[in-house]
Design a protein around this motif. Structure first.
Motif, mmCIF file in Angstrom:
data_model
loop_
_atom_site.group_PDB
_atom_site.id
_atom_site.type_symbol
_atom_site.label_atom_id
_atom_site.label_comp_id
_atom_site.label_asym_id
_atom_site.label_seq_id
_atom_site.Cartn_x
_atom_site.Cartn_y
_atom_site.Cartn_z
ATOM 1 N N GLY A 1 -26.730 56.646 80.296
ATOM 2 C CA GLY A 1 -27.087 56.350 81.683
ATOM 3 C C GLY A 1 -26.874 54.914 82.080
ATOM 4 O O GLY A 1 -27.263 54.513 83.177
ATOM 5 N N GLN B 1 -31.407 55.521 80.034
ATOM 6 C CA GLN B 1 -31.728 56.859 79.548
ATOM 7 C C GLN B 1 -30.468 57.628 79.129
ATOM 8 O O GLN B 1 -29.340 57.171 79.354
ATOM 9 N N ALA C 1 -28.550 61.371 79.485
ATOM 10 C CA ALA C 1 -28.519 62.601 80.270
ATOM 11 C C ALA C 1 -27.858 63.720 79.471
ATOM 12 O O ALA C 1 -26.913 63.491 78.717
ATOM 13 N N TYR D 1 -25.945 67.286 79.921
ATOM 14 C CA TYR D 1 -25.237 68.171 80.834
ATOM 15 C C TYR D 1 -24.685 69.369 80.064
ATOM 16 O O TYR D 1 -24.486 69.304 78.846
ATOM 17 N N LEU E 1 -26.784 69.353 85.208
ATOM 18 C CA LEU E 1 -27.695 68.443 84.534
ATOM 19 C C LEU E 1 -28.915 69.224 84.059
ATOM 20 O O LEU E 1 -29.622 69.839 84.850
ATOM 21 N N VAL F 1 -32.981 64.654 81.478
ATOM 22 C CA VAL F 1 -32.825 63.228 81.247
ATOM 23 C C VAL F 1 -33.798 62.855 80.142
ATOM 24 O O VAL F 1 -35.012 63.022 80.295
ATOM 25 N N THR G 1 -23.249 61.836 88.073
ATOM 26 C CA THR G 1 -24.008 61.480 86.880
ATOM 27 C C THR G 1 -25.155 60.543 87.244
ATOM 28 O O THR G 1 -25.145 59.909 88.294
ATOM 29 N N ILE G 2 -26.129 60.463 86.352
ATOM 30 C CA ILE G 2 -27.226 59.514 86.559
ATOM 31 C C ILE G 2 -26.765 58.122 86.143
ATOM 32 O O ILE G 2 -25.905 57.971 85.267
#
Length: 649
Positions: free
Chosen positions: A57, A62, A64, A66, A73, A76, A495-496
């Motif tokens: 991330g 963090q 993630a 997927y 997603l 997290v 994405t985060i």
């Protein structure tokens, strides 16, 4: 200098042109037909994705999770940054996980995940992650997707080149981006070349438990160490790092660290390092660092400040490290599935260099060195070269492999993935990305046996790819089919944070091992409450300890009196459920940190310091049943000095 500035300007103009031009007719040849692409990424209701994709991330701190090919997603995983959704870094149990020698650090910059390996292939046990800012390495257990260990790295700063594992995860290895005086001390920055050094850290990993221990560090010249990968098969005993700023500049690196035509790939013989450590050749120096561990049995974390690390110096330990020249400003350093080829990625290079492990060994054995730097022999570029990929594009960064004799390199400036042959180093295909790709990922693409079905691009800029959301747009990943001769774009998904590197592996390696509940009978938390009859409230001076339970659809106790302003209240809440996917939340009004999210069979503790007299409601924050709204209670808080008795029901 003029040539460098012209090159930088030309790259910038090329990038700008690519971004504003959008998708050309030529580009469309690499986009799958709409119906076919949709069918390829569609995962029907009730069906599972084929791969797990673990994506860093970046500045979110963090990791993630997927699904591929859907791009959905799933989770997290909190690692280096506090997470109020899950109470990470807020509950008393998890606060120690974010401790460092600098104190409690609630954030970091997570760039690179790395799966644990057995015989050079992902085994689905753990995934490691790096904290770039305050240098740390984390280990996440893939059976419950939770961070179980974080170790700080002393004598290091800018832990970008991390955490890369050896072929059987004997070690996790980490370099330093920002060189420092070792040990750190007050010196003039202008004395960089004399006083600043880099370190490369080797963290031993227990093959059964995954427990980490900082085994030793290598003291190296004050370059900037970047990406790495371990050898495989014949090169098993080696780790390869890219490094730049061989100029050892300390200001305006954009220009001053781009003067030399070549920088280096550092080849480290970690087996020989082990021998020197066993012989007592390392020097122990003072160095404070935190080692944080989450205990599954007690469901609590602890933090220990350790002191001392073993340092190996190349001049005193010959044969542990060599430098292979590589075209300028390298980022990627990648080893093909055979373990013979080492691929560099010079950000300012016009070729992709491919080095030969066997040629490197022959040069070492023949002692064919061009020079030495701080006791480190420098090999000859051509003597180690297997070949060069000519005219690959602009800005090569990172390479992965499909297991079918092909390599795929991300090209940041020209915004594309380039496919090339490992046999003759000729370009076979190039597919545009949208836009400015950084890293890419093939499931198992850095291992002995890649699952070469997809390549995923992790892009830095999206521009027109998604609905606008103000000045900042989501960053993105793009999924390409690589099962045929030509790459085909199938899917964009957001994405985060900022995605950097990622790892992927077949879901079947993890799916069957998933923890579904924590067994209440095995809960050894010191404040566990295993049944409602054991619920109680106790005072210890100005501390109030509430031993509570949660079950659909009530807390016990749900009415508490006798708490006073000035008290420190600890809510110890045990989720009595033993059914999969039935967590309970907990929040109390006026609490100044976070909620709790408590899994079945788990105990968590929330610290609360009420500031005002009155009635303070609390409730469940995670929908658990039809009577979720009824899952609530009250705490009466009286003035300091009140004689209100401590009661509950």
């Amino acid at each position: 200098m003029k040539r460098i500035r012209s090159l930088t300007a030309a790259m910038a103009l090329s990038l700008f042109a690519l971004i504003i031009s959008g998708c050309s007719e030529g580009d469309k040849a690499h986009i799958g037909a709409a119906g076919d692409a949709a069918a390829r990424v569609y995962v029907a209701p009730g069906k599972y994705d084929e791969f797990y994709n673990f994506v860093s991330g970046g500045f979110s701190g963090q990791l993630a999770v997927y699904g591929l090919p859907s791009g959905r997603l799933f989770r997290v995983i909190p690692v280096f940054s506090v997470d109020p959704e899950k109470g990470w870094g807020f509950s008393e149990e998890t606060k120690p996980m974010l401790n460092t020698s600098h104190g409690f650090i609630p954030w970091d910059d997570f760039h690179h995940p790395e799966l644990s390996m057995s015989d050079g292939s992902p085994d689905g046990k753990w995934i490691f992650g790096n904290a770039n800012n305050t240098p740390r390495v984390a280990r996440i257990d893939l059976s419950d997707m939770r961070t179980k260990e974080i170790i700080e790295l002393p004598n290091s700063s800018g832990n970008h080149s991390s955490p890369f594992t050896t072929e059987n995860s004997e070690y996790v290895v980490a370099g330093t981006r920002f060189s420092l005086p070792v040990p750190n001390q007050d010196v003039s920055i202008a004395s960089y070349k004399e006083n600043f050094k880099g370190t490369i850290s080797f963290i031993k990993v227990d093959k059964t438990t995954g427990a980490m221990d900082l085994s030793f560090q290598i003291l190296v010249p004050g370059f900037d160490y970047d990406l790495a990968h371990a050898g495989k098969g014949p090169s098993h005993d080696w780790m390869f790092f890219s490094c730049y700023n061989s100029e050892q500049a300390n200001t305006m690196l954009e220009a001053n660290a781009s003067q030399n035509d070549k920088d280096f790939i550092a080849a480290i013989n970690w087996k020989k390092c082990e021998e020197y450590v066993a012989q007592g050749k390392g020097k122990k120096i003072d160095a404070k660092y935190a080692h944080n561990v989450f205990n599954d049995k007690t469901q609590m974390a602890s933090s220990e400040i350790k002191n001392g690390v073993t340092i190996l110096t190349p001049a005193e330990c010959p044969g542990i490290i060599y430098y292979m020249p590589t075209p300028k400003s390298p980022h990627g350093c990648d080893v093909d599935p055979s373990g013979e080829l080492i691929v560099g990625g010079g950000k300012l290079a016009t070729v992709i260099p491919v080095m030969s492990y066997s040629k490197m060994i022959a040069s070492i054995e023949a002692k064919k060195f061009d020079k030495e730097i701080d006791g480190i022999p420098v090999l000859n570029y051509k003597d180690c070269l297997a070949g060069e990929v000519k005219k690959p594009g602009l800005g090569p960064l990172h390479t992965e492999f499909d297991g079918k004799g092909n390599a795929y390199t991300s090209m940041f400036v020209s915004s594309e993935i380039v496919k090339w042959s490992l046999k003759d180093f000729k370009v076979l295909d190039r597919a545009p990305t949208y836009y400015s790709i950084g890293h890419l990922c093939i499931p198992g693409g850095d291992s002995k046996k890649p699952w070469g079905k997809y390549v995923i691009a992790y892009n830095k800029i999206t521009k027109d790819r998604f609905l606008p959301t103000g000045p900042e747009l989501t960053q993105s990943a793009q999924l390409y089919d690589i099962s045929g001769e030509k790459m085909k774009l199938l899917l964009d998904f957001p994405t985060i944070g900022e995605p950097h590197y990622a790892q992927a592996l077949p879901a079947e390696l993890i799916q069957s091992k998933q923890v579904k509940v924590f067994q209440l009978k095995d809960n050894n938390h010191p404040y566990v409450t295993r049944s409602e009859k054991d619920c109680r409230v106790e005072r210890k001076g100005n501390e109030v300890h509430i031993y509570a339970t949660a079950i659909r659809s009530h807390f016990k106790p749900d009415n508490i009196e006798g708490v006073k302003v000035g008290d420190v209240v600890y809510w110890h809440i045990t989720n009595l459920e033993q059914d999969w996917d039935v967590p309970h939340g907990f929040a109390v009004i006026g609490n100044n940190n976070s909620e709790l999210l408590i899994m079945p069979g788990e105990t968590l503790t929330l610290k609360w310091e009420p500031k005002y007299p009155g009635i303070h409601p609390f409730y469940c924050t995670d929908f658990c049943s039809a009577l979720h709204q009824e899952m609530q209670g009250y705490v009466r808080v009286s003035a300091a000095g009140s004689n209100a008795p401590l009661t509950h029901n």
